[in-house]
Enzyme design. Sequence first.
Site: not given
Ligand code: CP3
Length: 349
Positions: A26, A30, A39, A76, A152
């Site tokens: 990540r 944000r 975004r 994602d 999910y």
């Molecule tokens: O920089 C990076 O690592 C690359 C991008 C990336 C994202 N999600 C962007 C993201 C990667 C590799 C993921 C993987 C992901 N997504 C996982 C596996 C890794 C982990 O964290 O366990 C999972 C379970 C998800 C599913 C997911 N996506 C959730 C549960 C959420 C909500 C939680 C949150 O942090 O808001 C997301 C949203 C998400 N994915 C965001 C980002 C940058 C936040 C979205 C936003 O901008 O509001």
Amino acid sequence: MLSKDKTLIRVLSGESLQPPPIWLMRQAGRYLPEYRQTRKQAGSFLDLCYNPELAVEVTLQPIRRYGFDASILFSDILVVPHALGQKLWFVEGQGPKLTALENAAAVAQLDRSGFHDRLAPVYETVRGLSQALPAETALIGFSGAPWTVASYMIEGGSSRDFATAKLWAYKDPSGFSQLIDLLVEMTAEYLCRQIEAGAEVLQIFDSWAGAWPADQVIKWSLQPILAIVRAVKAKHPHVPVIVFPKGVGPNYIAFAAIEEFDGLSLDSSLPLGWVKDNLAGKITLQGNLDPLLLVSGGDALAAAVDKILEIFAGTPFIFNLGHGIVPQTPPEHVAELVARVRGQVSKAG
Ligand code: CP3
């Protein structure tokens, strides 16, 4: 620069480097003001994932700031169910929502025909990144593991106990297997396309592998991931794969023993002494700083970083967190972390 000369790829082929390469799960997100701005420009989070120009931009933001050794595609794990025709949306403050799959009949109705067309913007982002990244930065493609993605799809979003998904697996293992097998097949194709577009390393995230009892971890986490890696390597034998089976405790030993896996990403719960005794030397390791230490900063951060560096010195190792960066992380703490790992500051007391 040839891909094999990049630090991330050298350690994944068994070399130890001092300082170790560093990237953070990540790392785009944000906690960075420039991410929040892009975004907003994109509209929603999903719009950003499917906008190659802006997705390339947010992937590059942390590389510009910190010069990480690797860059991870901005997307994602849930674009896979979305590309299979499942409805997906993100609610501010609540995370992802999907129309829940209830049974094997619903699995049979998923639409594989439009899969790669729907994912075309992601492949275009990978192509854009392989042009835009600095020569020394490795490009990581990724997917979720079948179990985490299935959780999910079945729960309709995030879950505390995964009760609906686990009960399905316990009561109707063959129906549940149909979903896992479909995800194995489509995820392998998805990862192959990322490689063909320019990804040099893959990471497979099984964020919720720790939800299972130990024997079920092998069946529903390790085996499906191994099936994906075998299918990908049949086509692309030289692309290294990092596996992240978060929360599996002593079962990390079983993952470390799999020849087809090149790297193992460690969560923060694992004691470093146990890791040294049971995993070091068997496979390239990655991890495992607690993301909240990056929020706290200060002496606690410095001491934890030094301890990790000391334990893994002389072994093939990638510095990373034990899970993703959290939004409240001060960006200057990330700069301090990178400097410390690279030996650009003096050691703590
Ligand atoms: O920089 C990076 O690592 C690359 C991008 C990336 C994202 N999600 C962007 C993201 C990667 C590799 C993921 C993987 C992901 N997504 C996982 C596996 C890794 C982990 O964290 O366990 C999972 C379970 C998800 C599913 C997911 N996506 C959730 C549960 C959420 C909500 C939680 C949150 O942090 O808001 C997301 C949203 C998400 N994915 C965001 C980002 C940058 C936040 C979205 C936003 O901008 O509001």
